[in-house]
Design an enzyme around this catalytic site. Structure first.
Site, PDB file in Angstrom:
ATOM      1  N   ASP A 241       0.856  -1.194   0.000  1.00  0.00           N
ATOM      2  CA  ASP A 241       0.000   0.000   0.000  1.00  0.00           C
ATOM      3  C   ASP A 241       0.890   1.242   0.000  1.00  0.00           C
ATOM      4  O   ASP A 241       1.817   1.358   0.815  1.00  0.00           O
ATOM      5  CB  ASP A 241      -0.903  -0.005   1.235  1.00  0.00           C
ATOM      6  CG  ASP A 241      -1.933   1.101   1.192  1.00  0.00           C
ATOM      7  OD1 ASP A 241      -2.959   0.917   0.520  1.00  0.00           O
ATOM      8  OD2 ASP A 241      -1.697   2.150   1.820  1.00  0.00           O
ATOM      9  N   ASP A 285      -4.541   2.349  -4.865  1.00  0.00           N
ATOM     10  CA  ASP A 285      -3.127   2.560  -4.538  1.00  0.00           C
ATOM     11  C   ASP A 285      -2.510   1.314  -3.913  1.00  0.00           C
ATOM     12  O   ASP A 285      -1.519   1.402  -3.190  1.00  0.00           O
ATOM     13  CB  ASP A 285      -2.983   3.756  -3.591  1.00  0.00           C
ATOM     14  CG  ASP A 285      -3.719   3.534  -2.269  1.00  0.00           C
ATOM     15  OD1 ASP A 285      -4.620   2.668  -2.231  1.00  0.00           O
ATOM     16  OD2 ASP A 285      -3.384   4.208  -1.275  1.00  0.00           O
TER      17      ASP A 285
END
Length: 364
Positions: A241, A285
């Site tokens: 992440d 993301d």
């Protein structure tokens, strides 16, 4: 498969499929020779009967031997198929050339020529390459010319040469037309195959980063699960992440955000290259990595490498700021827990985030 290989494979398939039919035709002609020699002829042609019967018997024995060899060792004829086919067809031509010679020497020109032309055109229609047809024609045409010269003199042999040249011209023209059709079909097939392949890859690839998308991940995940279940091989999942990605988007714009995603994807691809692995874009993301044949030491080393590689990256579009990622990993050693591995990696990711980000956690 390239274009030349595709043509060669198509030719091989056509010869393989038509081989049985070609043999049936020639065996039928052999049977006709035997039947005619035994039942429909008289003593006037005793010599030709004797030789033609022997050659027909040799041909039947040859085909029977070939069939037995093909049955006992199916792969033999598939290896170096052009060489084997050339040899077999040349023997075929020699035998038929002998039969033709016998008939012409007994003043029976029309029958053998007609039979051989039938067999020749069987080969052309079956898609045999010109090389194989030439190998078959050579002994037959030679026997026709020699027998005509010995029986009727030079002038008749010249007439025979003109006839054979005409037959060869028709055969070559027919072969060119068939080859053009085959080439067109292969070209169309390769174009469609390439389009299908590109469409399949496009459906599984993230347009922006070039890594697998969610659909691609599901395909790769099924492969890893299959190996785990069948081969009892462990695999690992690493969730990656990007830290504060929303802030990057809000502060520097979506173009900067896209640059950030592309950079992170490239760094991950570079880091996992030595491993049997794949990376996919799992969310906005977030990336997900599958590592095959995984163990704790390998996963920890990889997580450290990804962290270091991305920390050393900077983007001008975000003011040369450093990028960081948080990682959560889980290893599946038992097929019973394949459905829980992503949840375990997700929990490890949140533990790493709670620990301050820019770090990794491996689920135990």
């Amino acid at each position: 498969m390239n274009y030349d290989d595709a043509i060669d494979e198509e030719r091989r398939k056509m010869i393989s499929l038509s081989g049985a039919w070609f043999i049936v035709v020639t065996l039928t002609l052999s049977a006709f020779v035997l039947f005619y020699s035994y039942f429909l002829d008289d003593d006037k042609y005793l010599t030709v009967n004797s030789y033609s019967k022997n050659l027909a018997f040799i041909y039947i024995l040859f085909i029977s031997t070939l069939w037995i060899a093909r049955t006992l060792n199916p792969s033999y004829l598939d290896k170096n198929w052009m060489r084997n086919a050339s040899m077999l067809i040349f023997i075929n031509g020699l035998i038929w050339g002998g039969i033709v010679f016998c008939y012409i020497m007994e003043n029976r020109l029309l029958g053998p020529v007609f039979l051989c032309v039938i067999v020749l055109f069987c080969g052309v229609v079956s898609g045999y390459p010109l090389k194989l047809i030439f190998v078959y024609c050579l002994p037959i045409f030679s026997s026709l010319l020699l027998a005509t010269f010995l029986k009727n003199g030079l002038l008749q042999s010249l007439y025979m040469s003109i006839i054979l040249a005409g037959i060869w011209f028709i055969i070559k023209t027919s072969d060119s037309l068939i080859k053009r059709r085959i080439n067109k079909e292969i070209a169309t097939s390769l174009i469609l195959e390439k389009k299908a392949f590109n469409a399949y890859n496009y459906a599984q690839t993230d347009y922006l980063t070039g890594v697998f998308n969610r659909r691609g991940f599901e395909v790769e995940f099924k492969k890893a699960v299959s190996k785990c279940v069948i081969q009892q091989k462990a695999f690992a999942i690493i969730l990656v992440d990007i830290d504060f990605f929303k802030k990057i988007n809000d502060s520097f714009g979506h173009v900067a955000g896209d640059d950030c995603l592309i950079t992170v994807a490239d760094k991950i691809k570079s880091c996992i290259k030595p491993f049997a692995s794949s990376v996919s874009r799992y969310g906005g993301d977030e990336f997900i990595i599958i590592i095959n044949d995984a163990n704790s030491a390998k996963i920890e080393m990889l997580c450290k490498h990804i962290k270091k590689s991305i920390n050393e990256s900077s983007l001008k579009s975000i003011g040369d700021q450093r990028i960081s990622v948080t990682q959560g990993a889980a290893i599946c050693n038992d097929a019973k827990y394949v459905n829980d591995i992503i949840n375990c990696a997700d929990k490890a990711l949140y533990e790493a985030k709670d620990n301050g980000r820019n770090c990794y956690r491996i689920s135990k």
